[in-house]
Each structure stands twice: as C-alpha cells, then as structure tokens.
Design a protein around this motif. Structure first.
Motif, PDB file in Angstrom:
ATOM      1  N   GLU A  76       0.852  -1.276  -0.100  1.00 46.96           N
ATOM      2  CA  GLU A  76       0.142  -0.032   0.150  1.00 46.96           C
ATOM      3  C   GLU A  76       0.802   1.158  -0.085  1.00 46.96           C
ATOM      4  N   GLN A  77       1.985   1.101   0.936  1.00 48.70           N
ATOM      5  CA  GLN A  77       2.968   2.545   0.940  1.00 48.70           C
ATOM      6  C   GLN A  77       3.626   2.536  -0.539  1.00 48.70           C
ATOM      7  N   ARG A  78       3.836   1.553  -1.244  1.00 50.12           N
ATOM      8  CA  ARG A  78       4.465   1.877  -2.734  1.00 50.12           C
ATOM      9  C   ARG A  78       3.549   2.251  -3.588  1.00 50.12           C
ATOM     10  N   GLY A  79       2.192   1.898  -3.162  1.00 46.90           N
ATOM     11  CA  GLY A  79       1.161   2.131  -4.339  1.00 46.90           C
ATOM     12  C   GLY A  79       0.688   3.695  -4.113  1.00 46.90           C
ATOM     13  N   ILE A  80       0.698   4.111  -2.832  1.00 46.00           N
ATOM     14  CA  ILE A  80       0.378   5.456  -2.460  1.00 46.00           C
ATOM     15  C   ILE A  80       1.641   6.511  -3.241  1.00 46.00           C
ATOM     16  N   SER A  81       2.805   6.094  -2.795  1.00 41.27           N
ATOM     17  CA  SER A  81       3.837   6.874  -3.353  1.00 41.27           C
ATOM     18  C   SER A  81       4.025   6.855  -4.979  1.00 41.27           C
ATOM     19  N   THR A  82       3.645   5.843  -5.517  1.00 41.78           N
ATOM     20  CA  THR A  82       3.304   5.892  -6.833  1.00 41.78           C
ATOM     21  C   THR A  82       2.422   6.987  -7.564  1.00 41.78           C
ATOM     22  N   GLU A  83       1.206   6.804  -6.691  1.00 40.30           N
ATOM     23  CA  GLU A  83       0.164   7.711  -7.027  1.00 40.30           C
ATOM     24  C   GLU A  83       0.674   9.134  -6.730  1.00 40.30           C
ATOM     25  N   ILE A  84       1.327   9.412  -5.661  1.00 44.49           N
ATOM     26  CA  ILE A  84       2.087  11.242  -5.366  1.00 44.49           C
ATOM     27  C   ILE A  84       2.657  11.429  -6.411  1.00 44.49           C
ATOM     28  N   GLU A  85       3.546  10.335  -7.087  1.00 49.45           N
ATOM     29  CA  GLU A  85       4.386  10.670  -8.084  1.00 49.45           C
ATOM     30  C   GLU A  85       3.640  11.073  -9.330  1.00 49.45           C
ATOM     31  N   GLN A  86       2.646  10.171  -9.416  1.00 49.34           N
ATOM     32  CA  GLN A  86       1.929  10.645 -10.835  1.00 49.34           C
ATOM     33  C   GLN A  86       1.139  11.898 -10.896  1.00 49.34           C
ATOM     34  N   LYS A  87       0.447  12.291  -9.711  1.00 52.84           N
ATOM     35  CA  LYS A  87      -0.051  13.545  -9.294  1.00 52.84           C
ATOM     36  C   LYS A  87       0.955  14.417  -9.518  1.00 52.84           C
ATOM     37  N   GLN A  88       2.052  14.408  -8.803  1.00 50.11           N
ATOM     38  CA  GLN A  88       3.018  15.555  -9.152  1.00 50.11           C
ATOM     39  C   GLN A  88       3.364  15.861 -10.437  1.00 50.11           C
ATOM     40  N   THR A  89       3.585  14.558 -11.219  1.00 54.34           N
ATOM     41  CA  THR A  89       3.838  15.003 -12.497  1.00 54.34           C
ATOM     42  C   THR A  89       2.950  15.713 -13.448  1.00 54.34           C
ATOM     43  N   GLN A  90       1.602  15.278 -12.986  1.00 54.32           N
ATOM     44  CA  GLN A  90       0.434  16.022 -13.447  1.00 54.32           C
ATOM     45  C   GLN A  90       0.545  17.488 -13.242  1.00 54.32           C
TER      46      GLN A  90
ATOM     47  N   GLU B  94      -4.736  22.817  -7.513  1.00 51.33           N
ATOM     48  CA  GLU B  94      -4.854  22.881  -6.067  1.00 51.33           C
ATOM     49  C   GLU B  94      -5.679  21.732  -5.644  1.00 51.33           C
ATOM     50  N   LEU B  95      -6.629  20.881  -6.720  1.00 50.85           N
ATOM     51  CA  LEU B  95      -7.237  19.695  -5.882  1.00 50.85           C
ATOM     52  C   LEU B  95      -6.212  18.594  -5.926  1.00 50.85           C
ATOM     53  N   LEU B  96      -5.441  18.476  -6.803  1.00 49.17           N
ATOM     54  CA  LEU B  96      -4.255  17.462  -6.869  1.00 49.17           C
ATOM     55  C   LEU B  96      -3.444  17.581  -5.732  1.00 49.17           C
ATOM     56  N   LYS B  97      -2.829  19.018  -5.200  1.00 46.45           N
ATOM     57  CA  LYS B  97      -2.343  19.061  -4.195  1.00 46.45           C
ATOM     58  C   LYS B  97      -2.956  18.766  -2.886  1.00 46.45           C
ATOM     59  N   LYS B  98      -4.155  18.960  -2.685  1.00 43.98           N
ATOM     60  CA  LYS B  98      -4.991  18.525  -1.732  1.00 43.98           C
ATOM     61  C   LYS B  98      -4.804  17.221  -1.747  1.00 43.98           C
ATOM     62  N   GLN B  99      -5.317  16.334  -2.979  1.00 43.79           N
ATOM     63  CA  GLN B  99      -5.183  14.858  -2.631  1.00 43.79           C
ATOM     64  C   GLN B  99      -3.702  14.218  -2.662  1.00 43.79           C
ATOM     65  N   ILE B 100      -2.716  15.105  -2.938  1.00 44.54           N
ATOM     66  CA  ILE B 100      -1.368  14.507  -2.520  1.00 44.54           C
ATOM     67  C   ILE B 100      -1.195  14.673  -0.934  1.00 44.54           C
ATOM     68  N   GLY B 101      -1.560  15.783  -0.664  1.00 48.70           N
ATOM     69  CA  GLY B 101      -1.581  16.073   1.100  1.00 48.70           C
ATOM     70  C   GLY B 101      -1.972  14.760   1.553  1.00 48.70           C
ATOM     71  N   LEU B 102      -3.314  14.562   1.500  1.00 45.89           N
ATOM     72  CA  LEU B 102      -3.829  13.386   2.059  1.00 45.89           C
ATOM     73  C   LEU B 102      -3.282  12.276   1.833  1.00 45.89           C
ATOM     74  N   LYS B 103      -2.590  12.010   0.774  1.00 47.76           N
ATOM     75  CA  LYS B 103      -1.952  10.634   0.656  1.00 47.76           C
ATOM     76  C   LYS B 103      -0.765  10.849   1.380  1.00 47.76           C
ATOM     77  N   GLU B 104       0.114  11.903   1.384  1.00 44.09           N
ATOM     78  CA  GLU B 104       1.101  12.064   2.436  1.00 44.09           C
ATOM     79  C   GLU B 104       1.097  11.811   3.766  1.00 44.09           C
ATOM     80  N   GLU B 105      -0.378  11.968   4.283  1.00 46.54           N
ATOM     81  CA  GLU B 105      -0.518  11.786   5.689  1.00 46.54           C
ATOM     82  C   GLU B 105      -0.887  10.390   5.751  1.00 46.54           C
ATOM     83  N   ARG B 106      -1.337   9.718   4.830  1.00 42.59           N
ATOM     84  CA  ARG B 106      -1.539   8.217   4.757  1.00 42.59           C
ATOM     85  C   ARG B 106      -0.277   7.321   4.767  1.00 42.59           C
TER      86      ARG B 106
ATOM     87  N   VAL C  29       4.263   4.209  10.288  1.00 41.58           N
ATOM     88  CA  VAL C  29       4.468   3.993  11.703  1.00 41.58           C
ATOM     89  C   VAL C  29       3.651   2.534  11.688  1.00 41.58           C
ATOM     90  N   GLU C  30       2.570   2.131  11.076  1.00 42.98           N
ATOM     91  CA  GLU C  30       2.081   0.859  11.046  1.00 42.98           C
ATOM     92  C   GLU C  30       2.962  -0.303  10.514  1.00 42.98           C
TER      93      GLU C  30
END
Length: 245
Positions: free
Chosen positions: A56-70, A95-107, A113-114
């Motif tokens: 899950e961690q790798r998947g979210i990191s990939t999504e963050i990279e994709q959104k940052q590229t966008q 702005e919407l993409l940045k918010k999504q990235i922020g949520l995913k970074e929190e996750r 920790v988990e």
C-alpha cells in the motif's frame, strides 16, 4: 516340546507389544504436526500484514509521483493559456491535486508507523515461534528415541525366537501359527484352570481335562486355542492379560 512352544509364545507376545508400541508411538507426533502447521500459518499471517502495508505504501508513493507529474504538466500549461476562465480552471485542478497529494502523504506517514509496528510484532513473533518450534522438535526427538528403543527391544526378541522356533515340530508350529493368525492378538496356547479354558473362560469336557492332564495335546472346542495343564501358581507365562477371545 510344549515348554519350547510356551517360550516361543512368551517371546511372540512381547514382540506383539513392541509392534503395537511401534505403531502407536509415531501417532504421538500428529498433534505436534498440527501445532507446527498452526505456527507456520501464524507466521505467514504476520508476514502478510507487513507485505500488504508495504505494498500500500509503494502504491500511494506511485500515486503521489503521478499526481505531482500532472501538476508539473498543468503548471507548464498555465503559461500557454490566455483566457482567464481556463487559467482559473487549471489552477483549481492543480489545487485539487495538491490536496489529494497532502491526504496521501498523511496516509504515508500513518503507514510508516504501522509498518514499523508490524515489523516489530513480526520479529517478536518470529522469536516466539522459533522457540515453540524448537520445543516441538525436542519432543519429537524424544518420541523418535522411544520408537528406536521399541524397535531395538523387538529385534532383541526376534533373534532368540528364531532359535526356539527351530526346536518345535513343524506341524505343531503350523498349528500354533494358524491359531495366532486367527486370534490376531493374545496367546494361542493357554492353561486349563480346573475344567475351564483360561483363554475363553468356557468349560471343557471332563474327558478333555483328563487327557490334557495326561499330557495329550488338545484344542479348546470353544475358542480353538491349544490347552495345557496349568496350576494355581502358574502365571500363564505372563499372559493372563491376553485372555480375550
């Protein structure tokens, strides 16, 4: 001849006990195999938890990279837009993409920790399971040693049995073997107790009693066992526990 047959039977019954032990002893390990499978499954479950969190961690990191590229792509497009409404719409997407990235970074932070906690639990479980498996190995080794001892005892009885068997008349030996095979367990030759066959506890005829006492070979007409003259002090060659028909 009868004395030799009784000696042979005594050895056969002892060998029978050994063979029964050789059959039963390995069954003690069945419960340990069940425990071993349970421990293996438990460890696999713990490892699966860690793998899924990391996945899950790798998947979210990939999504963050994709959104940052966008975002980078949209920001390049901003310089090419001339209409205000298009410019504003693109800013909104950024702005919407940045918010999504922020949520995913929190996750991601939560997952870190988990993952650390899951790895710590996994290491603790590995140590505990290893100790439990070592204890199972120790108990299994004891069972193997017990089995080896039973096999050694049986082999020690089979050698003198072969020697005694050669002393017995072949027809009597065949009869004895046939009776033993039909009875499956227990003695094939048993003493009379008064007028009672000690093998099946049934009365025999007075004539048969007299003939057995006179040394004539007879078989019980109830259970088919070979009879011999016993006495009150006769311990049945240690076979009194085998009186079932």
């Amino acid at each position: 001849m009868l004395k030799d047959l009784l000696r042979l039977q005594d050895l056969d019954l002892k060998i029978e006990v050994c063979r029964t032990r050789e059959t039963q002893i390995p069954k003690q390990k069945e419960k340990f195999e069940i425990q071993r499978k349970r421990l293996t499954a438990e460890l696999e479950d713990r490892e699966k938890v860690v793998r899924e969190l990391l996945l899950e961690q790798r998947g979210i990191s990939t999504e963050i990279e994709q959104k940052q590229t966008q975002i980078d792509k949209y920001q390049t497009q901003l310089f090419q837009i001339k209409k205000n409404e298009e410019y504003t719409a693109l800013l909104h997407e950024i702005e919407l993409l940045k918010k999504q990235i922020g949520l995913k970074e929190e996750r991601i932070i939560t997952l870190m920790v988990e993952v650390d906690e899951a790895k710590a639990r996994l290491e603790e479980d590995k140590k505990r399971i290893l100790l439990e498996q070592q204890e199972l190995d120790r108990q299994c080794a004891e069972i193997d040693a017990e089995l080896a001892e039973a096999q050694k005892e049986r082999r020690g009885l089979e050698e003198p049995r072969a020697t005694i068997a050669k002393l017995i008349d072949s027809s009597l030996m065949s009869q004895y073997t046939r009776i033993r095979a039909s009875k499956k367990t227990g003695p094939a030759i048993v003493p009379l107790r008064g007028e009672v066959c000690s093998g099946c506890h049934m009365h025999v005829t007075a004539q048969m009693v007299n003939e057995v006492l006179a040394g004539k070979k007879h078989v019980c007409h109830h259970c088919g066992r070979i009879l011999y003259a016993g006495n009150d002090n006769d311990d049945e060659n240690g076979l009194h526990q085998h009186r079932a028909m």
